[in-house]
Design a protein around this motif. Structure first.
Motif, PDB file in Angstrom:
ATOM      1  N   THR A 305      58.579  40.759  45.573  1.00 39.55           N
ATOM      2  CA  THR A 305      59.026  41.225  46.886  1.00 39.55           C
ATOM      3  C   THR A 305      57.852  41.795  47.685  1.00 39.55           C
ATOM      4  O   THR A 305      57.717  41.527  48.884  1.00 39.55           O
ATOM      5  CB  THR A 305      60.135  42.292  46.734  1.00 39.55           C
ATOM      6  OG1 THR A 305      61.105  41.788  45.829  1.00 39.55           O
ATOM      7  CG2 THR A 305      60.809  42.596  48.049  1.00 39.55           C
ATOM      8  N   ILE A 306      56.992  42.559  47.006  1.00 38.50           N
ATOM      9  CA  ILE A 306      55.839  43.122  47.730  1.00 38.50           C
ATOM     10  C   ILE A 306      54.948  41.992  48.255  1.00 38.50           C
ATOM     11  O   ILE A 306      54.517  42.012  49.412  1.00 38.50           O
ATOM     12  CB  ILE A 306      55.052  44.109  46.829  1.00 38.50           C
ATOM     13  CG1 ILE A 306      55.894  45.370  46.602  1.00 38.50           C
ATOM     14  CG2 ILE A 306      53.703  44.477  47.459  1.00 38.50           C
ATOM     15  CD1 ILE A 306      55.297  46.393  45.669  1.00 38.50           C
ATOM     16  N   TYR A 353      42.887  36.881  40.785  1.00 37.31           N
ATOM     17  CA  TYR A 353      42.810  36.021  41.976  1.00 37.31           C
ATOM     18  C   TYR A 353      43.576  36.729  43.101  1.00 37.31           C
ATOM     19  O   TYR A 353      44.764  37.010  42.975  1.00 37.31           O
ATOM     20  CB  TYR A 353      43.421  34.634  41.731  1.00 37.31           C
ATOM     21  CG  TYR A 353      43.554  33.868  43.027  1.00 37.31           C
ATOM     22  CD1 TYR A 353      42.451  33.240  43.587  1.00 37.31           C
ATOM     23  CD2 TYR A 353      44.762  33.843  43.730  1.00 37.31           C
ATOM     24  CE1 TYR A 353      42.546  32.582  44.815  1.00 37.31           C
ATOM     25  CE2 TYR A 353      44.865  33.191  44.957  1.00 37.31           C
ATOM     26  CZ  TYR A 353      43.761  32.565  45.484  1.00 37.31           C
ATOM     27  OH  TYR A 353      43.860  31.932  46.693  1.00 37.31           O
ATOM     28  N   THR A 354      42.891  37.034  44.168  1.00 32.69           N
ATOM     29  CA  THR A 354      43.556  37.666  45.312  1.00 32.69           C
ATOM     30  C   THR A 354      42.907  37.239  46.610  1.00 32.69           C
ATOM     31  O   THR A 354      41.715  36.930  46.640  1.00 32.69           O
ATOM     32  CB  THR A 354      43.532  39.209  45.195  1.00 32.69           C
ATOM     33  OG1 THR A 354      44.238  39.758  46.311  1.00 32.69           O
ATOM     34  CG2 THR A 354      42.139  39.804  45.173  1.00 32.69           C
ATOM     35  N   THR A 355      43.695  37.197  47.663  1.00 35.25           N
ATOM     36  CA  THR A 355      43.133  36.904  48.980  1.00 35.25           C
ATOM     37  C   THR A 355      43.231  38.164  49.839  1.00 35.25           C
ATOM     38  O   THR A 355      42.990  38.125  51.030  1.00 35.25           O
ATOM     39  CB  THR A 355      43.926  35.763  49.666  1.00 35.25           C
ATOM     40  OG1 THR A 355      45.307  36.102  49.654  1.00 35.25           O
ATOM     41  CG2 THR A 355      43.707  34.432  49.006  1.00 35.25           C
ATOM     42  N   LYS A 356      43.627  39.267  49.181  1.00 29.85           N
ATOM     43  CA  LYS A 356      43.837  40.507  49.942  1.00 29.85           C
ATOM     44  C   LYS A 356      42.580  41.374  49.934  1.00 29.85           C
ATOM     45  O   LYS A 356      41.734  41.250  49.040  1.00 29.85           O
ATOM     46  CB  LYS A 356      45.025  41.265  49.358  1.00 29.85           C
ATOM     47  CG  LYS A 356      46.317  40.486  49.637  1.00 29.85           C
ATOM     48  CD  LYS A 356      47.497  40.925  48.866  1.00 29.85           C
ATOM     49  CE  LYS A 356      48.592  39.877  49.008  1.00 29.85           C
ATOM     50  NZ  LYS A 356      49.680  40.065  48.089  1.00 29.85           N
ATOM     51  N   ASP A 357      42.529  42.273  50.886  1.00 30.29           N
ATOM     52  CA  ASP A 357      41.357  43.155  50.986  1.00 30.29           C
ATOM     53  C   ASP A 357      41.316  44.113  49.804  1.00 30.29           C
ATOM     54  O   ASP A 357      42.340  44.382  49.172  1.00 30.29           O
ATOM     55  CB  ASP A 357      41.451  43.985  52.277  1.00 30.29           C
ATOM     56  CG  ASP A 357      41.295  43.104  53.495  1.00 30.29           C
ATOM     57  OD1 ASP A 357      40.698  42.022  53.345  1.00 30.29           O
ATOM     58  OD2 ASP A 357      41.793  43.499  54.564  1.00 30.29           O
ATOM     59  N   VAL A 358      40.108  44.626  49.558  1.00 28.82           N
ATOM     60  CA  VAL A 358      39.946  45.595  48.473  1.00 28.82           C
ATOM     61  C   VAL A 358      40.877  46.772  48.767  1.00 28.82           C
ATOM     62  O   VAL A 358      40.958  47.242  49.899  1.00 28.82           O
ATOM     63  CB  VAL A 358      38.478  46.101  48.397  1.00 28.82           C
ATOM     64  CG1 VAL A 358      38.287  47.071  47.245  1.00 28.82           C
ATOM     65  CG2 VAL A 358      37.533  44.921  48.265  1.00 28.82           C
ATOM     66  N   GLU A 360      44.037  46.604  48.778  1.00 29.14           N
ATOM     67  CA  GLU A 360      45.392  46.097  49.079  1.00 29.14           C
ATOM     68  C   GLU A 360      45.964  45.306  47.905  1.00 29.14           C
ATOM     69  O   GLU A 360      47.177  45.234  47.709  1.00 29.14           O
ATOM     70  CB  GLU A 360      45.382  45.226  50.332  1.00 29.14           C
ATOM     71  CG  GLU A 360      46.734  45.216  51.025  1.00 29.14           C
ATOM     72  CD  GLU A 360      46.857  44.172  52.124  1.00 29.14           C
ATOM     73  OE1 GLU A 360      47.964  43.668  52.311  1.00 29.14           O
ATOM     74  OE2 GLU A 360      45.844  43.877  52.775  1.00 29.14           O
ATOM     75  N   GLY A 361      45.076  44.693  47.118  1.00 36.35           N
ATOM     76  CA  GLY A 361      45.564  43.915  45.978  1.00 36.35           C
ATOM     77  C   GLY A 361      44.513  43.781  44.892  1.00 36.35           C
ATOM     78  O   GLY A 361      43.327  43.642  45.190  1.00 36.35           O
ATOM     79  N   THR A 362      44.970  43.831  43.625  1.00 33.38           N
ATOM     80  CA  THR A 362      44.031  43.650  42.514  1.00 33.38           C
ATOM     81  C   THR A 362      44.045  42.202  42.032  1.00 33.38           C
ATOM     82  O   THR A 362      43.188  41.783  41.273  1.00 33.38           O
ATOM     83  CB  THR A 362      44.425  44.546  41.321  1.00 33.38           C
ATOM     84  OG1 THR A 362      45.780  44.265  40.980  1.00 33.38           O
ATOM     85  CG2 THR A 362      44.252  46.000  41.615  1.00 33.38           C
ATOM     86  N   GLY A 363      45.075  41.459  42.421  1.00 31.19           N
ATOM     87  CA  GLY A 363      45.199  40.076  41.955  1.00 31.19           C
ATOM     88  C   GLY A 363      45.833  39.999  40.580  1.00 31.19           C
ATOM     89  O   GLY A 363      45.668  39.001  39.864  1.00 31.19           O
ATOM     90  N   LEU A 364      46.565  41.051  40.220  1.00 32.51           N
ATOM     91  CA  LEU A 364      47.203  41.032  38.893  1.00 32.51           C
ATOM     92  C   LEU A 364      48.733  40.933  38.972  1.00 32.51           C
ATOM     93  O   LEU A 364      49.390  40.701  37.967  1.00 32.51           O
ATOM     94  CB  LEU A 364      46.825  42.299  38.109  1.00 32.51           C
ATOM     95  CG  LEU A 364      45.417  42.286  37.528  1.00 32.51           C
ATOM     96  CD1 LEU A 364      45.065  43.642  36.953  1.00 32.51           C
ATOM     97  CD2 LEU A 364      45.270  41.215  36.455  1.00 32.51           C
ATOM     98  N   GLY A 365      49.279  41.069  40.188  1.00 32.71           N
ATOM     99  CA  GLY A 365      50.743  41.091  40.335  1.00 32.71           C
ATOM    100  C   GLY A 365      51.416  39.852  39.752  1.00 32.71           C
ATOM    101  O   GLY A 365      52.335  39.955  38.925  1.00 32.71           O
ATOM    102  N   LEU A 366      50.954  38.678  40.158  1.00 32.22           N
ATOM    103  CA  LEU A 366      51.597  37.455  39.678  1.00 32.22           C
ATOM    104  C   LEU A 366      51.268  37.172  38.211  1.00 32.22           C
ATOM    105  O   LEU A 366      52.075  36.572  37.496  1.00 32.22           O
ATOM    106  CB  LEU A 366      51.180  36.261  40.545  1.00 32.22           C
ATOM    107  CG  LEU A 366      51.851  36.169  41.912  1.00 32.22           C
ATOM    108  CD1 LEU A 366      51.351  34.960  42.674  1.00 32.22           C
ATOM    109  CD2 LEU A 366      53.370  36.092  41.770  1.00 32.22           C
TER     110      LEU A 366
END
Ligand code: ATP
Ligand code: MG
Length: 401
Positions: A305-306, A353-358, A360-366
């Motif tokens: 959802t996030i 893997y993330t396309t978000k700014d530092v 905002e995302g670590t790239g671990l959610g998925l």
């Protein structure tokens, strides 16, 4: 010999000659008939050879050509060669509304057609048109053999479409296996690193907390120790996520209502959605009770959802759906946001893997979502259209996992 006898002899001779002539005429007629029959048989032979040749070329085409459009285009051009009036005929092969035409294509009321199938459904047809001038001579200008030929070609095309469909499915499964294999390898590595780092980090945290309790600690040291504590907590959070991704965390299963769990998970996000002009659409099925680890499933719902909310910077629709399919529960989280490029879809599950700014995302959610779903013997699929939105669909076993 007297005159009378001579006349009789003459008459007899001319009678014999007439009989001979009659016999010759009859024999000639018979010969002509045999000749006609011979020509007819030869013509038939030629037609059969043309038809067999046409069928052979069509078959060869589907064996050699891997590109479907090229194969169907070639077949359309080959078809008229198998028909009696080749020069006055043309063909059209239509598959999934895409037409492939032979040279000099024209439409006429004189035609034959045969359906083409895929998975038992009609997906197209083959049509052979004859120049309408051919009808004035014969009622039905098509031969019985040509109907059989058309059926044979339609069968070959149906077989080809089925083969292509199976090949495509096989390729997708191979890619999925390869991807799952890659993620498993990354998972093993992550688990190893996480395990090794967990202990020293625990020590650092313990020592920092102990040091904070020392009397007469200068303010600067206190601030620094607090920062160390925060950094270690953050690092341990990442390690926890890595452990979840690599399926190292154990499950604590309970039986619960999935709709209720979804509602609990999204309550704290509802205000944010309202603020960001995002409408939540619920499409819940009734009685969706499952046995799973509620904390982990909640984590899946929250992470998805996030991500969906983050993808809709200018507002949009967030659709949450639950339903039962056979002995499985399916739920999906769909957004009308930016979407993911095709080439990045499989990378989205790779840790970091993330396309978000530092920040905002670590790239671990998925990655975490993937690990949890695997741990529950479930499955997750994603489909996305850049600029239109993304849908993540999770399938979980309905009862005991
Ligand atoms: N619903 C979505 N729409 C568009 N892109 C998405 C969506 N979900 C995931 N992504 C893409 O996949 C990437 C990885 O997602 P993931 O949740 O693993 O990490 P993150 O959201 O970047 O960071 P984290 O979840 O750790 O805070 C995202 O950075 C984004 O590019
Ligand atoms: Mg995320």
């Amino acid at each position: 010999m007297d005159k009378r006898t001579r006349m009789k002899a003459n008459n007899d001779r001319s009678e014999n000659q007439q009989q001979l002539i009659d016999r010759l005429i009859k024999r000639n007629e018979k010969l002509e008939k045999v000749n006609d029959e011979y020509k007819r048989v030869c013509r038939n032979e030629e037609e059969r050879i043309k038809e067999l040749n046409c069928l052979y070329q069509v078959a060869q085409c589907v064996v050699i050509e891997t590109d479907m459009d090229r194969a169907l285009g070639k077949i359309a051009r080959i078809i008229p060669n198998g028909w009696q009036h080749t020069k006055k005929s043309c063909a059209r092969v239509t598959v999934k509304k895409n037409p492939f035409l032979s040279g000099n294509f024209f439409k006429s009321d004189v035609f034959q057609k045969e359906d083409v199938f895929l998975d038992g459904q009609i997906v197209g047809r083959i049509e052979v048109f004859y120049d309408s001038s051919l009808v004035s001579n014969q009622e039905n200008p098509f031969l019985i053999e040509e109907r059989n030929l058309l059926k044979g070609i339609a069968d070959i095309i149906s077989f080809y479409l089925q083969k292509q469909r199976n090949d495509d499915k096989r390729k997708i499964i191979q890619q999925q296996l390869l991807h799952a294999d890659r993620l498993a390898t990354i998972g093993q590595l992550a688990a190893g690193v996480a395990h090794e780092l967990n202990e020293p980090l625990g020590n650092i945290l313990g020592l920092a907390q102990l040091s904070l309790k020392l009397p007469k600690l200068p303010d600067q040291a206190k601030t620094d120790l607090n920062k160390i504590e925060d950094c270690v907590i953050y690092s341990r959070e990442i390690i926890k996520k890595l452990m979840e991704f690599s399926r190292q965390s154990s499950l604590s299963k309970e039986t619960f209502d999935l709709n209720q769990l979804i509602e609990n998970s999204i309550t704290f996000l509802e205000v944010r959605c309202h603020k960001e002009d995002i409408t939540i659409i619920r499409q819940y099925a009734e009685n969706v009770t499952i046995t799973a680890d509620p904390t982990q499933i909640k984590q899946v719902i929250t992470n998805l959802t996030i991500n969906a909310i983050q993808a809709m910077k200018n507002g949009g629709e967030l659709t949450i759906l639950t339903r039962k399919v056979d002995k499985k529960i399916v739920f999906s989280i769909e957004d009308s946001g930016v979407g993911i490029l095709e080439k990045n879809i499989s990378r989205a599950f790779v840790p970091f893997y993330t396309t978000k700014d530092v920040g905002e995302g670590t790239g671990l959610g998925l990655s975490v979502v993937y690990g949890i779903i695997q741990n529950h013997n479930g499955d997750i699929k994603v489909s996305s259209k850049p600029g239109k939105g993304t849908i993540f669909q999770v399938t979980l076993p309905l009862e005991e996992v």
